[in-house]
Enzyme design. Sequence first.
Site, PDB file in Angstrom:
ATOM      1  N   SER A  69      -9.788   1.941   3.044  1.00 59.75           N
ATOM      2  CA  SER A  69      -8.717   2.717   1.919  1.00 59.75           C
ATOM      3  C   SER A  69      -7.676   1.790   1.380  1.00 59.75           C
ATOM      4  O   SER A  69      -7.187   2.106   0.414  1.00 59.75           O
ATOM      5  CB  SER A  69      -7.998   3.638   2.958  1.00 59.75           C
ATOM      6  N   SER A  98      -9.563  -0.501   7.208  1.00 59.49           N
ATOM      7  CA  SER A  98      -9.261  -0.359   6.024  1.00 59.49           C
ATOM      8  C   SER A  98      -8.470  -1.498   5.083  1.00 59.49           C
ATOM      9  O   SER A  98      -8.165  -1.449   3.971  1.00 59.49           O
ATOM     10  CB  SER A  98      -7.967   0.950   5.785  1.00 59.49           C
ATOM     11  N   LYS A 147       0.863  -1.091  -0.122  1.00 60.10           N
ATOM     12  CA  LYS A 147       0.099  -0.103  -0.122  1.00 60.10           C
ATOM     13  C   LYS A 147       0.883   1.186  -0.123  1.00 60.10           C
ATOM     14  O   LYS A 147       1.938   1.255   0.733  1.00 60.10           O
ATOM     15  CB  LYS A 147      -1.065   0.038   1.215  1.00 60.10           C
TER      16      LYS A 147
END
Lengths: 468, 798
Positions: free
Chosen positions: A135, A159, A60
Amino acid sequence: MQADWNTVLATAETLKEYRAGVEARDKDLGAFLHFSPSISTEAENPGSASAISGLPIAIKDNLAVTDFPLTCGSRLLEHFTSPYDATAVERLKAAGASIVGKTAMDEFGMGSATDTSALSETKNPWDPNRTAGGSSGGSAAAVAAGMVPAALGSDTGGSVRQPASFCGVYGLKPTYGAVSRFGLVAYASSLDTVGVIADTPDRLEAVFSVIAGEDAKDQTSIAAFSPGKPPVAPSDLSSLRVGILQADESDEPGVREAMTCVEDVFRTAGTEVETVTLPFLEYASAVYYTIATAEAGANLARFDGIRYGERPLYAENPDELVRLSRSTGLGDEVKLRILLGTYVLRSGFHDQYYGRAQRLRARIIQDMQDLFSRFDLLVSPVFPTLAFKLGRDGLTPYQRKQADRYTTVANLAGIPALAIPTGVHDGLPAGVQITGPAGGDYALIAAAKALHQALPPAAPATYPRIWS
Amino acid sequence: MYASKIGLEIHIQLLTNSKIFCGCRAAFGDEPNTNVCPVCMGYPGVMPALNGEAMRMAYQVALALNCTPTEHTQFARKNYFYPDLPKNYQISQFGAPIGTDGYLDIEFHGKTRRVRISECHLEEDAGKMVHAGDMSLLDYNRAGTPLLEIVTEPDLEIAEEAEVLLTQLRRMVRYLAVCDGNMEEGSMRCDANVSVAPEGAPLGNKVEIKNLNSSRFVRKALAYEIDRQTDILERGGTVSVETRLWNENRDQSEPMRTKELAHDYRYFPEPDLPIVEADASFIAKLSDAQVELPQARMQRLKQVHGLGDRVVELLCDEKETADFFEAVVAEGADAGAVASWLTSDVRKLLNRFEVSLAASPLSPRRLAELLGLLQSGRIHGKIAKQTLEAVFTLDDDPERIITEKGWEQIVDPKALAELAVAVIADNPEAVAAVRAGNAKPLGFLVGEAMKRSAGRAEPRALQQALKDALSVEPLYVLDFGGAIGGERRPDGMVQPGTRKEVKELLAADPDLPDSIRFDEITLGGFLSEEISPRDWAQLVSAVRYRIEDSSSGVVISHGTDTLAYTAALLSWVFPDPQVPVVLTAAVTPEKAPELMRDAVRAALQLPPAVHVVLEDGTYPAVNLRFERVEADAARFRTWNATGLESEQWPGFALGDASADALTARFETAMRQVHIARIYPGMRSESLVRLMDAGYRAFILELYDTGTANLGHSPFGLRAAFEEARRRGVRIFCTSQQEGVVDFQSYVTGHALWREGAVPMGSLTTETAYARLVAAMVCMEDDDEAFASMEHRGSMKNE
Ligand SMILES: [Zn+2]
């Protein structure tokens, strides 16, 4: 016959094939912000010990990888390159894994649809009109679309779990401190965790066991997960005591169906099952947003355009430089949360908001401890809906924040939670999360392995698995 | 009357190798932005890792400041935007600082005052922003260096106390080796809170003063602020709560722009750092390892070795010096001698060679060896100084130096007796004169003998050998004017400078031993009211010479008017004279012969010290008060005799300055010291005019035990005191009555003390004046001289 993931980076030829495959798939998905795989010397040596040796892994874009971008999905950091590795990344590299790219995310992790990103909006591999979640939407989509077997995400309020669930893959939010946060760009430090998204529970365990453990660079990391100390996990489901969260009739049918499905598996296995309620659940989102934004306000203050990041070519004075950098560099959702955070901490109101949220958090921690004195794990929904539609047809900002109630509990209590896929409902993946007491990460993974056999996950039809 | 309250916030930079939250070097003055890393630059994703060394040092300081150490200490984020603050929040402490509720006892004008420490907390420092043309440049080398903030309660009243607190704190942290205490370089920084309110009223509005980069600025800025607030209140105004910056170029404070203040720091617990446990065993380990702190060490050295305040303060200012002192004493040397060598000659050489004690060739063993040589008489004082210097230049042992250079003295009594016999044989004329009763040629004979020994004979032993060989006991009589050496004219007035020979006066006395020889030296030839600085310089120089020469004693004839001054002066400059020094004065010439005989007897019988022999007996040399009771009857009295015994007033070392040099020093000193007496109707402006004229110190005679009109009327002394403080003029207070001035009686005395006046305790005006002149003559540094005017006691806190 599917090729082994260990071989994709082995030679120039396989690498070329891999790169082409991923680039083709990602054109429509937008999972990667940066993709630059290279030949892995580990892949050439299949004899190496690690279970993740030679594996391509995506990270990420809020986790630092040396010489890779570290944008956090923000305009402000669009051209920022990290000078160092996050501890989790360093450990992956040391175990022979290969970092192939950085994945899309909501700006600084603030969102649940990867649509607050200033740089890329990620589509759900099961339905391009729907969100991959957020996210860590990029990481979840990358795993679900078969572009990597595993990816790192971050989970502050759900997330990792919510996008994993929206995309039909496994997503672990570890115990707070189990994985070093060093190198994770902070959103809400007391809630942030580095999580793992993987195609199978085995892979998830392999990756987690590499990155977990105490780290001198993060003094909030805990020793319980140091190498050689995985807690003993129960070997079969029947020995477990399981709490099932009472269904909420307002949750989507697919969500309720997934809960029933898992309950059935446990009952069939002869597990002791009991329906439970969490009275504090209605406060979870409010407590979460108060604490998270308070911390975010401080954590994001460093993005002032002075030492790094985008900034105007000219400013009259340092104050103006900071003001212009932030007003043009940060997106609306981020600004909103910074303002909220400033509001809840301001003098005279500190106790009314922040202080109250901390007291409620202490209560939630206590309640969860009490719950886990009676149960080994809790089954609950991840999100009240399956992957929702992108754009105006989706949820409103307020609905989205309210919908975080199931996931934020684990962050507030610092306990591990794992999202597992349970099947497909109307063409979309459905799933549940299982939550355990602090330090119970391996027990959750063991339970997930058992459920995996009963409920083997499917791959989206448009993105059949090339490698396994 | 107004009362002022001062609280300080002091930041000390801890001397850790690395910064508080990362591994970067915590070093001062390197190339900009070289000691930085992603952590201290606030890069995305980095986390702080607390440096255990910083933690240890912080607790050490907290313990030294008598704080209660916090068992579970926690960090907090202090939020504010500033370009030199990389994360735009500072990791500091808020709810659970390192230590709380401590205190520091400060010593001011000899008084002890307890200043409460509310807390000590650990935090990180910011970087530095410099403006260059139209650019702003940032250096983050300092960002993340550990700071300990020490917050005091508003227990200080005057600027000078704040300065003292900083000095003591600086000394303490240097002893602990946790901070170098350098305010100019910013490793110790100070902000202050000042509030003034009418005496007895609740605390006034608080004003914060920033940018105090040296202890001198702290004193100036706080004095300025107290004056500023007092003026506002006196005009009926209100002091506004604000933050002001000290402008060192203008010597004034200026309000900070409103933009720079009123931060809402939005503190909250630092989630990136765990709560730190400082359990009992950690604290016990620190307490065990605690070095002896400066105040305790000073106290101990005073008690164990009987040293004076000033000497002990000099010895203990740096731990290195105090350690050295004790090491030399441990080698068997006399503590007093070690102290005086370390604080004078050694210090001078260290300055000259620009070297620290540790780095110098002088080791404790070498100094002990040198003092041993001196003690055993193998070398004398001058050679010892020469040898000490040789240790510095040659880096060799004193023993070897004196052997190689042939500096060892001849002390063998047999050798010296042979020398004496030879000189006596070769100088029959001088010998005859001595035998006839004249002491003067004795000096000549000593000189001859010394020449023969090539300067190596031990002077005192040589003198003794000659005296023994001649069977004489020389006694010097110095005529320093006054009626005792004068003659009454036919009109009844006393005419100075026509005295008869003392020898004749005393010739008829059958009680005096035959071996006594007189040497009369006429210094004065004036009346004692005409004494000038030059006269005092000559007297002091002459007495010094006679003491060091072959005398058995010194008698000084003096006038009565100024006897109290001269006697005190001699006692301050000759605290340990080796032989009796006797001053005598007769009110009338008629009494002179009898008194002179008494003085000579006293010089033969009394212990070595300065004495005063008068018609009615023998007096100590200090605190004499001359009182004329009738036209022809006068008497002396000792004031505050009991008070004196309990006070410590050590004397000074005169050194070996020439008579001319002494004259210059007496002239300089006496030109700067003025005696003033308060009286109804006295105006401040008269004192201010004297300051204008160049006077830097006053002996001010107050009433009773130290009261005066301190008000703001034209007849109050407030303006004079304020002006004195502004100019650094010192005021030493005595009493017009026989009262002990210690400012212990509350209200006026306390207010005077707060204004910077120094109470002289039991000392009379004459004695205090003589002491100040003596101090200024004997010490290179006037501040040191002023400091020697203070004596110990304790100041009550309100
Ligand atoms: Zn650093």
